[in-house]
Enzyme design. Structure first.
Site, PDB file in Angstrom:
ATOM      1  N   LYS A  26      67.246  72.345 -35.337  1.00  6.71           N
ATOM      2  CA  LYS A  26      66.071  72.194 -34.474  1.00  6.71           C
ATOM      3  C   LYS A  26      66.357  72.662 -33.058  1.00  6.71           C
ATOM      4  CE  LYS A  26      65.783  67.804 -35.089  1.00  6.71           C
ATOM      5  NZ  LYS A  26      66.826  67.691 -36.088  1.00  6.71           N
ATOM      6  N   GLU A  31      68.564  63.304 -26.684  1.00  5.62           N
ATOM      7  CA  GLU A  31      69.417  64.266 -27.379  1.00  5.62           C
ATOM      8  C   GLU A  31      70.787  64.327 -26.706  1.00  5.62           C
ATOM      9  OE1 GLU A  31      69.161  66.201 -30.295  1.00  5.62           O
ATOM     10  OE2 GLU A  31      67.727  64.610 -30.617  1.00  5.62           O
ATOM     11  N   ARG A  32      71.617  65.234 -27.162  1.00  9.22           N
ATOM     12  CA  ARG A  32      72.993  65.274 -26.661  1.00  9.22           C
ATOM     13  C   ARG A  32      73.068  65.734 -25.206  1.00  9.22           C
ATOM     14  NH1 ARG A  32      72.503  67.941 -30.932  1.00  9.22           N
ATOM     15  NH2 ARG A  32      72.941  66.848 -32.845  1.00  9.22           N
TER      16      ARG A  32
END
Lengths: 450, 463
Positions: free
Chosen positions: B159, B185-186
């Site tokens: 994604k 997210e990261r």
């Protein structure tokens, strides 16, 4: 003389009275295994360290209107309703020492092999705050595991979080240990976090690493199944605080977490016992955050130090799509999937090449490894897929191109095999796979014949 | 310790991980206003989530470690605000609208992050087609200005790479400004994106908000609102066509369910928050276009446990104009982007939207690939030779088609070692037609893997 004694007695009584003030002393009113409800303790703060006489210690996990919840991290003797609880005025923290290297330790700074405390102990936070996003740098330095299947195809960089996931008995821990053993002479500090492992297993890991000279740069931090669940819950966070302390000294650290499935289950147990509402699969709703906040500490810091984390997750029936597995896959920078089918067929390390992923890819490889790795990976994956479809086709009736593809693929897979603790250098890998560097039928645009 | 004009409104009476209860001196607090306590001189803020008699339920914006019963609480009636001006471009904000890149915003306007709703009459739904240069997207799920396009996928199927490629392909050539909201997210990826944009000199049109996965539930939830507020500023006050990238909107729902459980609300299925539907709609309804400006958004949606029937995923899907579903089965075969063509759709894929040729070719491709799936099982048991001639054609053409929809990405050159390709839709239509009609029957399928448009190839027989 008697006046003096009377004075002493009075002052002691006053002290005891003061000590019994409801502000810093409370009484246990409910015991649910390692979760205590305490009345009194009006002045404690969230996550403060508290003592239950000399029977145990823990931290404040909830401050209610009329009582306080304490989770026990250490229990030396049975705790009963009515036991006295005293506050410490300090945040719950762990103990660490630079002498940890070479030993099996716990979060209280105890050498588990001798039972003694280390002499030179300093407090480190039990739970460390996140590394600010702007202090991070691109992950690009390679961290070699010595395994071809990883270093060539799914490489790990310093500061990367790479999950090792697979069924029981597929060699997950071994991949972690191989990675530790391969750091010899590289100036990397390794921390192996053993969560809920049997004592025999941990001793075994210690002996293996010791025999390979790897304990001279490794700390084994353990929480056993017999320890209180909150201890098991907090141990990986402490291990990361320790890693953080090393990173702040500009060191490279490698942390192996064996394993997070155990950690998730332990956290679920604590959470349900504490009466919190369950989420998906009865895990607490913040299970993702719990793991994310830990694994996010893995990074390449701008000061030059780094924390590389290899968490291990155990699957059942090879299903890597269950809740905890997909959570951790979505946190980490890639996963090495081990498969029992490959393991049984003797393809060890039993890496499933189709399902394994590195989100960083060649970014963490030196150019030569990257070039070799990408071409081998493409050919190997294409071979594995073709093999599956044409499993039953007669090889003699195939086009020469196809036949060649199948033989080359097979040989490639064969050369991926490595025995435990038998690391290879990048040069060795280049030699072993050199003949595959030039694919005969690269899918890249072919020359025109027009 | 506290600011002189802050009024004390109560005392803390209860603390847990994600909730603080405050006994109020008087009950003049409103929902979503803020309160704060001071811990060793440092402010710890909470947002009011409910008031019950004289007790307010509040959600801390950061860690509660160190808070205790009896601490004084002060009112911050304006709630979470964000400062903005033309200076926002090139800057990085946290979820609460504070700059985290060491920059300053001059002459800012402040606005509460929640207060914005469009009336039905203001919403504009017309727009031009927007080509992304990604074959599978343009062909199966064409995009339109003002659309909300979802990129759905389980863990690790690509994604984020797709979002980055879209930023590369669409944002670079885009005339106006954009907002990137990194939610849950990261941090590594967020920072690398920022670094790459800086290096490429592309940050001048972009404002970034980060509330990443290592941060508290509240930070991850509120990052969505901060990102929206910036996008709305660009749309309404600068009258621009804004691109809004959200990676990942599922994390917003996830953060809300963590908060909801901790403040004692009853969970719904899979532990999601009681207010799942209204939470999602509150955010998604703000991603809209008006006559003056538009917001075109690409939103990544995480699919937990690879379960596409997940309640949160479905709730988000119902707001989208199109969806690109990424599948693990395709990724396993080494085909990226791992698009599952059967569930990838767009409202624009109609004869009116993209023309008859495109529409018919897309239909035919899906049908061919669907038949291939059935044939795959037959082949696994009986072998290819047992197929009828017609089926054999479908079998080989479908495999070529499947390979053809892989694509080398600019942003993933480090994985593939192949240079990225931007493919024009006209080329895609020509190629697909040629594959389906059998023009390439004598070309080996490997020549279609990771190419842009079909290259001139040697005509070699495979069997």
């Amino acid at each position: 003389m008697s006046d003096r004694i009377g004075e002493l007695i009075n002052s002691r009584i006053d002290a005891i009275k003061a000590g019994q003030s409801i502000y810093s002393v409370g009484k246990v009113t409910r015991v649910a295994n390692y979760i205590l409800e305490v009345a009194g303790l009006e002045d404690v703060f969230y996550f403060e360290r508290v003592y239950i006489g000399n029977k145990g210690e823990g931290y404040v996990s909830h401050i209610g209107r009329s009582s306080v919840t304490v989770e026990l991290v250490k229990r030396a003797a049975s705790i009963y309703v009515g036991d006295e609880v005293t506050s410490s005025g300090k945040m719950f923290s762990a103990m660490a020492s630079p002498d940890f290297v070479g030993h099996i330790v716990d979060i209280f700074g105890e050498d588990k092999l001798t039972g003694n405390k280390f002499r030179e102990l300093a407090e480190i936070p039990a739970v460390s705050p996140n590394v600010p996003i702007m202090d991070r740098r691109t992950v690009k330095k390679p961290l070699y595991t010595g395994l071809c299947g990883i270093d060539l195809l799914y490489p790990i960089g310093k500061g990367q979080r790479q999950l090792i996931i697979g069924d029981k008995k597929t060699g997950k821990t071994q991949i972690g240990l191989d990675a530790i053993a391969n750091q010899r002479g590289q100036g990397v500090i390794c921390i192996y976090v053993a969560l809920g492992k049997s004592k025999k297993t941990v001793k075994g890991v210690y002996n293996e690493l010791l025999a390979r000279g790897a304990m001279s740069y490794t700390v084994i931090m353990a929480a056993f199944q017999e320890d209180c669940a909150p201890m098991l819950y907090i141990t990986p966070q402490v291990a990361l605080s320790l890693a953080l302390a090393y990173m702040q000294q500009k060191r490279d650290v490698l942390v192996i977490m064996d394993d997070l499935t155990q950690h998730a289950n332990t956290y679920r147990e604590i959470s349900l016992l504490a009466g919190k509402a369950p989420g998906r699969d009865a895990y607490p709703p913040d299970i993702f955050y719990t793991h994310a906040s830990m694994l996010e500490l893995g990074c390449q810091h701008k000061n030059g130090g780094s924390i590389t984390i290899l968490p291990i997750v155990e699957t059942r029936g090879g299903d890597i799509t269950d809740y905890i597995a997909t959570n951790i896959i979505s946190i980490t920078d890639g996963q090495i999937v081990t498969s029992s089918k490959s393991f049984e067929k003797g393809q060890k390390p039993a890496i499933n090449f189709g399902l394994s992923v590195s989100r960083l890819g060649g970014q963490v490889q030196i150019p030569a490894m990257k070039a070799l790795g990408t071409s081998i990976k493409r050919e190997l994956l294409s071979y594995l897929e073709t093999k599956e479809i044409f499993e039953l086709a007669n090889i003699d009736e195939m086009s020469a191109e196809m036949r060649d593809k199948l033989t080359r693929g097979k040989e490639m897979l064969e050369r991926m095999k490595q025995y435990r603790f038998d690391p290879m250098t990048p040069d060795g890998m280049a030699e072993r796979f050199g003949k595959f560097a030039e694919a005969p039928e690269t899918p890249a645009p072919a020359e025109s014949v027009k | 310790m506290s600011n002189i004009n802050e009024t004390k409104i109560g005392k803390i009476i209860s603390v847990s991980n994600l909730s603080v209860q405050v006994l109020l001196d008087r009950s003049e607090v409103s929902m979503r206003s803020c309160m704060c306590a001071y811990l060793n001189g440092k402010r710890v803020s909470f947002e009011v989530a409910g008031v019950n008699g004289g007790i307010a339920q509040a959600i801390p914006l950061s860690s509660v470690n160190g808070l205790k019963k009896g601490m004084d609480v002060f009112a911050l009636p304006r709630g979470i605000e964000i400062e903005y001006s033309d200076n926002i471009l090139g800057k990085v904000f946290n979820s609460y609208g504070e700059l985290i890149d060491g920059g300053v915003i001059e002459n800012p306007v402040t606005r509460n992050v929640y207060e914005k709703n469009l009336a039905l009459s203001e919403i504009d739904i017309d727009g031009d087609v927007l080509w992304t240069g990604i074959k599978a997207l343009d062909f199966f799920a064409p995009m339109q200005k003002g659309f909300k396009m979802g990129m759905l996928g389980g863990a690790g199927v690509g994604k984020t790479v797709l979002i980055k490629e879209l930023i590369n392909n669409v944002y670079r050539g885009w005339g106006s400004n954009s907002v990137f909201a990194g939610i849950g997210e990261r941090s590594r990826e967020g920072k690398e994106l920022y670094d790459e944009m800086m290096e490429a000199g592309l940050m001048d049109k972009l404002a970034v908000v980060f509330g990443q996965m290592g941060e508290s539930s509240m930070a991850r939830s509120r990052a969505a609102y901060a990102g929206l507020t910036l996008a709305e500023f660009l749309r309404d006050e600068r009258r621009q066509d804004v691109l809004l990238f959200i990676d990942n909107i599922y994390r917003f729902v996830q953060a809300n369910s963590e908060i909801s459980a901790e403040i004692g609300n009853m969970p719904i299925e899979s532990g999601y928050s009681t207010t799942l539907l209204s939470d999602v709609s509150e955010v998604e309804e703000r991603v809209n276009s008006t006559g003056q400006g538009s917001i075109t958004s690409f939103q990544a949606v995480f699919i937990p446990a690879d379960d596409i029937t997940d309640m949160a995923v479905n709730t988000i899907m119902s707001h989208l104009d199109g969806q690109i579903v990424l599948s693990r089965k395709v990724a396993e075969k080494g085909i990226y982007p791992a698009v599952d063509v059967f569930s990838t759709t767009s409202k624009l894929l109609t004869i009116e939207g993209v023309g008859e040729r495109h529409f018919r070719l897309a239909e035919k491709s899906v049908a061919t690939l669907a038949r291939y799936q059935e044939l795959e099982e037959v082949v696994a048991v009986l072998g290819v030779d047992e197929l009828s001639e017609e089926d054999m054609n479908i079998f080989y053409r479908a495999r070529k088609l499947r390979n053809y929809f892989s694509q080398p990405f600019f942003v993933s050159e480090q994985f593939t070692g192949i240079e990225g390709q931007f493919v024009k839709i006209e080329d895609v239509l020509d190629d697909v037609e040629a594959i389906l009609t059998g023009k390439y029957d004598s070309v080996d399928e490997s020549h279609f893997l990771f190419v842009g448009k079909v290259p001139e190839v040697k005509q070699t027989a495979i069997f």
